[in-house]
Design an enzyme around this catalytic site. Structure first.
Site, PDB file in Angstrom:
ATOM      1  CB  SER A 158       4.500  10.499  10.386  1.00 23.41           C
ATOM      2  OG  SER A 158       3.188   9.987  10.352  1.00 23.41           O
ATOM      3  CB  CYS A 208      13.382   9.389   7.635  1.00 22.12           C
ATOM      4  SG  CYS A 208      14.398   8.127   6.902  1.00 22.12           S
ATOM      5  CD  GLU A 217      -2.649   8.470   1.060  1.00 21.16           C
ATOM      6  OE1 GLU A 217      -1.613   7.768   1.133  1.00 21.16           O
ATOM      7  OE2 GLU A 217      -3.335   8.758   2.070  1.00 21.16           O
ATOM      8  CE  LYS A 227      -1.740   3.052   1.960  1.00 21.71           C
ATOM      9  NZ  LYS A 227      -1.496   4.451   1.535  1.00 21.71           N
TER      10      LYS A 227
END
Ligand code: NAD
Length: 496
Positions: A225, A280, A175, A172
């Protein structure tokens, strides 16, 4: 307008009951739509992965690895197309996107070693005529949920290793930039992966929650996050799944008084502003030790930042591109405002850059803030934008305490010429990935990647040797073949 869909059981699918806009961050315009999967679409993908599992599980590791050899070739052959896709939806500059893809390909190269990595352990004569061995068996269907900031590399941290270990996969992606992951999966099919072994569902929380609660999903790898990572870890664990959830960061660089300051400034520029600070591992705080180091650092950074170029992804002369969305731009600018309101000094202000021809893009210019203190919101929270904050301290111990007290512990770096100081720092600092004069200490593919504290929930790090452990379960077998005619006696004592 094009709609980005899913890949389920080897078939493209566009479930369009809900869609979401995908932006080109450089122009600020909607360039595509992305299909947002319903629960039943995700269940279809899980069922396809489950159906493909028994045959893939029993496919010899060497044959699984051969798919990865071919896949590496296809990724390299189509690199320009992937780089352009990343640029269109994420906005990062082409040479930066090429670097991201290369780091992803290195994970595919590591996965090509599957037969060696899955060899297991064997002990002959663990007891009289007894042999014992441990083997690594796949888990079944595993899921990956990935962030927007590395649309190629982070998915490639996950599925190549999961798949060569014999699992089937449901990804997934974010988006916000969904095309790259879908294309990466299509190339896997071209490399010869059987249908259903790799599936992609685009979507949002509905898709994620379906993966987290589905009985047939055995493990979940997440990168994103910290608040979401914590939720993913808690929910997946409560549903009996193995989970690794990598979260956010606040990466500090200590600048010692003896550091080579010109070199430090060059390294900090790329590490703080590269990819608009949307990494990150971005170095977002420089901790200057001593008044002189602080003053020199600020003066040299200010001078060097004049020539930084912000702009559109295909122009190779640009240093970095826009941030991902208008909302994110507002958030980054809000942090600069709050630092100023709380007493910090904005030395270089990137709040209102004008990029000719791209006036509606989500651009933030490189920003340098001095006199930041640990009480400020901009210090405590992850900004995820092209903002470098400078905190001034008197001693190295003070600098290290600052880092150790922060809730995040992803990456850090020390700039120094003093080996003793560097060794002390790397030993005592409470951070998972440490650089010594290396600003972005992202481990190579044959080590593993992971932060400490609230930058990682779970025990095993991403990719490398930890991935073999994460994507397999160990089985230990103990066997005896008594010689013909020899009968073992009864024993009620614990075997020893
Ligand atoms: P995000 O947490 O918003 O999204 C990550 C994924 O979670 C996406 O696929 C998204 O669809 C999904 N998601 C978002 N909200 C959700 C919800 N409420 N419930 C369920 N799923 C949800 O992260 P992002 O903005 O895409 O990525 C940036 C963040 O990722 C930064 O904090 C960055 O530090 C972090 N990151 C960490 C690493 C690492 O290795 N530690 C690497 C890359 C990025």
């Amino acid at each position: 307008m094009k709609t980005i869909g899913h890949l389920i059981g080897g078939q493209p699918s566009i479930e369009a009951s809900r869609t979401q806009d995908v932006f080109n961050p450089a122009t600020g315009e909607v360039s595509k739509k992305v299909a947002i999967a319903s629960k039943s679409t995700v269940e279809e993908a899980i069922a396809a992965a489950q159906a493909a599992y028994p045959v893939w599980r029993d496919t010899p590791p060497l044959k699984r690895a051969r798919v990865m050899f071919k896949y590496k070739e296809l990724l390299e052959k189509n690199a320009d197309k992937i780089v352009a896709m990343i640029g269109d939806e994420h906005g990062k500059i082409c040479h930066d996107a090429a670097g991201e893809l290369q780091r992803g390909i290195e994970n595919v190269e590591y996965a090509c070693g599957a037969p060696e990595l899955l060899k297991g352990e064997f002990s002959k004569n663990a007891g009289p005529n007894i042999d014992s061995w441990s083997e690594f068996q796949p888990l079944g269907v595993v899921a990956g949920i990935t962030p927007f900031n590395f649309p190629a590399m982070v998915p490639l941290w996950m599925f190549p290793m999961a798949i060569v270990c014999g699992n089937t996969f449901v990804l997934k992606p974010s988006e916000r930039d969904p095309s790259t992951a879908l294309y990466l999966a299509e190339l896997l099919e071209e490399a010869g992966l059987p249908a259903g072994v790799m599936n992609v569902v685009n979507g949002d929380k509905v898709a994620v929650d379906t993966l987290l609660t589905a009985k047939d999903v055995k493990a979940v790898s997440f990168v994103g996050s910290t608040p979401i990572a914590e939720y993913i870890y808690a929910t997946a664990s409560a549903n009996g799944k193995r989970c690794q959830a990598l979260g956010g960061a606040k990466n500090h660089a200590i600048v010692m008084p003896d550091a080579d300051m010109d070199n430090t400034v060059n390294q900090l520029l790329g590490a703080a502003f590269g990819s608009s600070g949307e990494r990150c591992m971005a170095l977002s705080v420089a901790v200057a030790v001593g008044q002189d180091a602080g003053d020199t650092l600020i003066a040299k950074m200010k001078e060097a930042m004049v020539s930084l170029k912000v702009g559109e992804c295909s122009d190779k002369s640009n240093d970095f591109g826009p941030v991902i969305t208008k909302e994110h731009k507002e958030k980054v600018v809000g942090f600069i405002d709050s630092a100023e309101a709380q007493g910090a000094t904005v030395v270089v202000d990137g709040r209102n850059p004008v990029i000719k021809g791209y006036e509606n893009g989500f651009f933030v210019g490189a920003t340098l803030i001095d006199n930041v203190t640990k009480e400020m919101d901009s210090y405590q929270q992850e900004i995820f934008g092209p903002v470098l904050q400078v905190v001034r301290v008197d001693t190295m111990e003070e600098a290290m305490q600052l880092i150790n007290d922060h809730e995040y512990g992803n990456g850090t770096c020390i700039f120094t010429r003093d080996g003793e100081a560097a060794r002390y720092f790397s030993d005592k600092i409470e951070v998972g990935m440490v650089g010594i004069n290396v600003p972005l200490p992202v481990p190579v593919a044959y080590h593993s990647f992971g932060g400490w504290k609230r930058s990682l929930f779970g025990d095993l790090h991403a990719y490398g040797p930890d991935a073999v452990r994460f994507y397999t379960k160990r089985k230990t077998i103990t066997q005896r073949w008594p010689s013909a005619g020899v009968r073992e006696g009864k024993s009620f004592a614990f075997p020893s």
